[in-house]
Design a protein around this motif. Structure first.
Motif: not given
Length: 188
Positions: A22-28, A52-57, A68-75, A106-112
């Motif tokens: 498993a390799q985690t790749k940070k999102v730019d 705000k931050d994020g990564a794919l595995v 992924f974490t989204v900075d909602m104050t930046s909308i 806000s947050k998004l977490v892959f489940k399946t």
């Protein structure tokens, strides 16, 4: 008994090898984009919101996870300028919509994750907006060090009911669609 120990040891080694793959790749977050479109009876508004931050595995070259974490104050509404842009941005940050003072992310977490086609996956993820978590399903395409997806979110599932014809009568041309669309381009 010796055979059982050998099998158990082989299983532990095999599982360790799988997890090490498993390799985690940070999102730019500087070069990745999230664009949104919200529609209403009389037109639409569009804009951006920042990661705000994020990564794919990945396991091998297959997508295996993501968070992924989204900075909602930046909308930010990009289809308006000046006073009207300021008013819409303020309203989107207010409690009527995303309540960014209380819920700045806000947050998004892959489940399946299931393979749909070559380098295209169907993902079911937990999306948390305003402290409310609901599942969303979307397709994501991965190409080299990029990934892209588009999907719709029913805002009313996250207690964002402003101008919703599903909750309020007699809105006429003031009705706002329950769904907004997100177009995401990730670089990692």
């Amino acid at each position: 008994m010796k055979n059982f120990k050998s099998i158990a040891l082989a299983l532990v080694v095999a599982l360790s090898a799988v997890s090490m793959n498993a390799q985690t790749k940070k999102v730019d977050v500087k070069t990745s984009t999230i664009n949104w479109v919200g529609k209403k009876v009389t037109g639409q508004h569009s804009g951006t919101v920042n990661l705000k931050d994020g990564a794919l595995v990945f396991k091998g070259n297959k997508l295996a996870g993501g968070t992924f974490t989204v900075d909602m104050t930046s909308i930010n509404a990009t289809d308006l300028t000046g006073e009207y842009q300021g008013k819409l941005n303020g309203h989107l940050k207010a409690d009527d919509f995303f309540g960014t003072d209380k819920f700045p992310t806000s947050k998004l977490v892959f489940k399946t994750i299931g393979a749909k086609a070559t380098d295209v996956y169907t993902v079911t993820a937990d999306l948390t907006i305003k402290g409310i978590t609901k599942p969303v399903t979307f397709d994501i395409a991965v190409n080299g060090n990029t990934a892209a997806t588009s999907f719709k979110v029913d805002r009313t599932k996250y207690d964002i009911k402003y101008g919703s014809g599903s909750f309020f009568d007699n809105l006429g041309d003031k009705a706002v669609s329950d769904e907004f669309e997100l177009n995401v381009a990730l670089k990692f």
